[in-house]
Design a protein around this motif. Structure first.
Motif, short mmCIF file in Angstrom:
data_model
loop_
_atom_site.label_atom_id
_atom_site.label_comp_id
_atom_site.label_asym_id
_atom_site.label_seq_id
_atom_site.Cartn_x
_atom_site.Cartn_y
_atom_site.Cartn_z
N LYS A 27 -58.26 12.07 86.43
CA LYS A 27 -59.22 12.60 87.39
C LYS A 27 -58.46 13.55 88.32
CE LYS A 27 -62.54 11.19 90.95
NZ LYS A 27 -63.10 10.03 91.70
N ILE A 28 -58.84 14.83 88.34
CA ILE A 28 -58.13 15.82 89.13
C ILE A 28 -58.97 16.17 90.36
CG2 ILE A 28 -57.16 18.14 89.17
CD1 ILE A 28 -56.69 17.88 86.17
N ILE A 29 -58.38 15.99 91.53
CA ILE A 29 -59.09 16.20 92.79
C ILE A 29 -58.41 17.31 93.58
CG2 ILE A 29 -59.79 15.17 94.99
CD1 ILE A 29 -59.86 12.47 93.57
N ASP A 30 -59.19 18.33 93.93
CA ASP A 30 -58.73 19.39 94.83
C ASP A 30 -59.35 19.09 96.19
OD1 ASP A 30 -57.82 21.63 96.06
OD2 ASP A 30 -58.80 23.07 94.72
N ILE A 43 -54.98 12.70 89.98
CA ILE A 43 -54.04 13.71 90.49
C ILE A 43 -54.70 14.45 91.64
CG2 ILE A 43 -52.75 15.82 89.97
CD1 ILE A 43 -52.67 14.93 87.05
N PHE A 44 -54.03 14.47 92.79
CA PHE A 44 -54.48 15.26 93.93
C PHE A 44 -53.69 16.56 93.97
CE2 PHE A 44 -56.04 11.17 95.27
CZ PHE A 44 -57.17 11.47 96.02
N ILE A 53 -62.66 11.99 102.92
CA ILE A 53 -62.01 10.76 102.48
C ILE A 53 -62.29 10.57 100.99
CG2 ILE A 53 -61.95 8.25 102.73
CD1 ILE A 53 -62.76 8.61 105.64
N TYR A 54 -61.26 10.26 100.24
CA TYR A 54 -61.39 10.09 98.78
C TYR A 54 -60.93 8.69 98.39
CZ TYR A 54 -61.86 15.18 98.74
OH TYR A 54 -62.29 16.45 98.95
N GLU A 55 -61.67 8.06 97.52
CA GLU A 55 -61.30 6.75 96.97
C GLU A 55 -61.05 6.87 95.50
OE1 GLU A 55 -64.19 3.84 97.94
OE2 GLU A 55 -64.00 4.09 100.12
N THR A 56 -59.99 6.21 95.03
CA THR A 56 -59.68 6.28 93.60
C THR A 56 -59.68 4.87 93.00
OG1 THR A 56 -57.31 6.12 94.04
CG2 THR A 56 -58.26 8.31 93.94
#
Length: 239
Positions: free
Chosen positions: A227-230, A204-205, A236-239
């Motif tokens: 996985k919670i991303i703020d 979750i972004f 750059i974010y990889e999931t």
């Protein structure tokens, strides 16, 4: 709820009817994506049922470009129903050529223009400077206005106060009726949490909200196992 939304639309049209019948004009600052197209249909229905008197409808801004996109998409999708024929039905026309910031409008009518928050250098910002000083006019907001924007500041202004349009170096007394109608199509925070729980995402972004709101969501969603991303700007974010 749908019933509350319908009530807000009725109130908006009744306000417009009173303004137009009294010789004034109505400015509806509008968001280009979705809300302008929706308002065109609402006005079409209002004219058909004589809920408001027949007057010119002036349209301008990015929303008019999106009208054509909506029309094309609706040809290939059952999820969207829109036909640009509505422009002809309401008699939509471009803004009068002689408009000048701070000067009275050359024609009475309904002005359906962007942006929804009266952001500087937009048609709605310029029109507001021309309409604010006439008590016959009304400026009706139909969506959220950030308090820091000209629209948000105008909603906080009291009748008789002076309001400064800094971008065009113009100050006007607040005489027009300033109204706001809750026609938001956004889900509230509880509905968003319920949706997240229903779909059980892995990641979750959190975005498009102030820091305190994002903290609230992070706490409420912490039990999902996702996985919670703020996100941080420019990262750059990889999931």
């Amino acid at each position: 709820p749908a019933r509350q939304r319908e009530s807000e639309i009725v109130a908006l049209l009744e306000s417009a009817r009173k303004t137009l019948s009294g010789g004034g004009s109505v400015l509806i600052p509008i968001f280009a994506l979705g809300r302008m197209q929706e308002m065109l249909f609402i006005l079409d229905e209002a004219f058909r049922h004589e809920a408001i008197p027949p007057v010119p409808v002036f349209c301008s801004g990015l929303g008019m470009d999106l009208v054509n996109h909506f029309h094309q998409i609706s040809k290939n999708s059952k999820d969207l129903r829109f036909n640009r024929r509505v422009l002809k039905e309401v008699g939509a026309r471009p803004l009068p050529r002689k408009l000048q910031a701070g000067r009275p409008l050359p024609m009475q009518g309904i002005y359906l223009v962007s942006s929804g928050m009266l952001v500087e250098n937009t048609p709605s910002y310029m029109l507001a400077s021309s309409m604010l000083g006439d008590e016959r006019n009304s400026i009706s907001f139909v969506g959220y206005c950030d308090p820091s924007t000209p629209g948000g500041k105008l909603l906080e202004a009291k009748p008789g106060e002076t309001f400064k349009f800094g971008e065009i170096d113009w100050t006007e007394q607040v005489k027009a009726k300033i109204l706001q109608f809750d026609m938001s199509g956004h889900a509230d925070r509880e509905e968003l949490v319920a949706f997240a729980k229903k779909v059980s995402p892995k990641t979750i972004f959190l975005h498009h909200g102030d820091p305190e709101s994002r903290k609230w969501f992070a706490k409420e969603l912490s039990g999902l196992g996702a996985k919670i991303i703020d996100p941080e700007p420019l990262q750059i974010y990889e999931t």
